[in-house]
Motif scaffolding. Structure first.
Motif: not given
Ligand code: SF4
Ligand code: SAH
Length: 362
Positions: A61, A63-65, A67-68, A70-71, A107-108, A316
């Motif tokens: 992924c 991204k770095n949300c 809460y997640c 797998i960030r 992941g994104e 997650l």
């Molecule tokens: Fe954010 Fe989705 Fe990546 Fe988790 S998998 S960090 S929720 S974008």
């Protein structure tokens, strides 16, 4: 007090104050809410559960949300990316077992390589299933062009949770940069709808700093946006994430779970014919969590068909159920549980959102 809830439930529409009252219902009162939701489900979408075989094909992924699990910045897990053949094998399993729909989630990533790969996979899934399998994708924020290409290649449903419709809370649970921008997420949802996807969104229930007012706002947001599908579940803390430090602010898991059930029930009552998924996170808190969600209005289950050896790495959140099983091991136990909840399984039926069908006929 009971009367009070009774009276509200008789109404055609709820004000924000009424939503807050219903979300705050006590143990006795909430039974009335759940009963009503179950009746609306039976009347408007039937007591049928549709399967979507879920392939969590990569935990990489960008991204770095906060809460997640797998960030991007979590170095405590092994990253994986299934090969095309592994994905297609899982999809074939779904097709042969009459699941009728699959969900591809990961992941994104925003890159040409990723876009091309997904486009090719979508066409291949259509080909090997004689155009029959329904395909939902949940691959995060992308440009309009990318969404359009994937739609043209055969995806017809998209899940992109708004996570929280309150921009202030959204900002708190994400890094403060352009990659995690609330307005972009909203634009993405609009774009998906414009293109013609059955558009699904959802939230996490029980986030730190989240209030009952926020949840009432989320329900109103979903109604006003006129979504076709919902996937929602309780927030579950993960130790390797920045949000873990706020765990003392959280409601006990059982209360988070009940609150998620209430949101599901309210969405069923208010939106009537949308598809609502009984998310896996429900089961992470309560072993019968998904079945309980079915009893208060959910009508979609996403059995995990990711090859077993990878499941442990798509965490997650913690306590994720069934991570040590193979798809075949899950199906018979799931079937028995669904029957216990009083529903039939819509084998071989795609179970598209009735809401979408009505919305697009107009
Ligand atoms: Fe954010 Fe989705 Fe990546 Fe988790 S998998 S960090 S929720 S974008
Ligand atoms: N990357 C894609 C899809 C994978 S994440 C995306 O973000 O859209 C899918 C969903 O998992 C997210 O939308 C989020 O709501 C949920 N999720 C992530 N971390 C979670 C946690 N700690 N507890 C509960 N749900 C979580």
């Amino acid at each position: 007090m009971n009367n009070d809830i009774d009276k509200i439930l008789e109404k055609e529409a709820f004000s924000k104050e009424e939503l807050i009252r219903l979300l705050s219902s006590n143990e006795t009162e909430r039974k009335l809410l759940y009963r009503k939701a179950s009746e609306v489900k039976a009347e408007h979408v039937g007591k049928i559960v549709y399967y979507r075989g879920l392939v969590e094909f990569s935990n990489i992924c960008g991204k770095n949300c906060h809460y997640c699990g797998i960030r991007r910045d979590n170095r405590e897990l092994k990253r994986y990316n299934l090969g095309d053949m592994e994905i297609l094998k899982a999809v074939e399993f779904a097709y042969e077992n009459k699941y009728a729909s699959v969900v591809l989630q990961s992941g994104e990533l925003e890159s040409k390589g990723f876009t091309d790969r997904i486009e090719k996979l979508l066409r291949e899934i259509k080909r090997i299933s004689n155009n029959e399998l329904g395909i939902t994708i949940s691959l995060g924020e992308q440009t309009k062009d990318v969404y359009q290409r994937w739609f043209d290649a055969g995806a017809h449903r998209y899940l992109l949770r708004i996570e929280s419709s309150n921009p202030v809370l959204y900002k708190k649970i994400h890094p403060d940069d352009t990659r995690h921008d609330f307005s972009r997420r909203m634009e993405c949802l609009e774009t998906l709808k414009d293109i013609g996807y059955q558009t699904g969104t959802g939230i996490m229930v029980g986030l730190p700093f989240q209030t009952i007012e926020d949840l009432a706002g989320d329900i109103m947001f979903m109604k006003n946006f006129d979504i076709d599908m919902v996937g929602l579940g309780p927030y579950i803390e993960h130790r390797d994430t920045p949000m873990f430090k706020y765990r003392n602010l959280l409601l006990p898991p059982a209360d988070r779970f009940q609150l998620a059930l209430k949101v599901i029930a309210l969405l069923r009552i208010i939106m009537k014919d949308i598809n609502i998924a009984a998310a896996t996170a429900m089961q992470a808190i309560d072993p019968m969590g998904r079945e309980k969600a079915l009893m208060v209005g959910a009508n979609v289950i996403m059995p995990n068909i990711t090859p077993g050896k990878y499941r442990d790495s798509y965490k997650l959140y913690e306590n994720k159920p069934c991570t040590d099983e193979e798809a075949e091991d899950c199906s018979s136990c799931l079937e028995a549980r669904i029957h216990m909840a009083g529903d039939e399984i819509g084998y071989g039926k795609r179970g598209d959102s009735r809401h979408f069908q009505k919305r697009t006929l107009q």
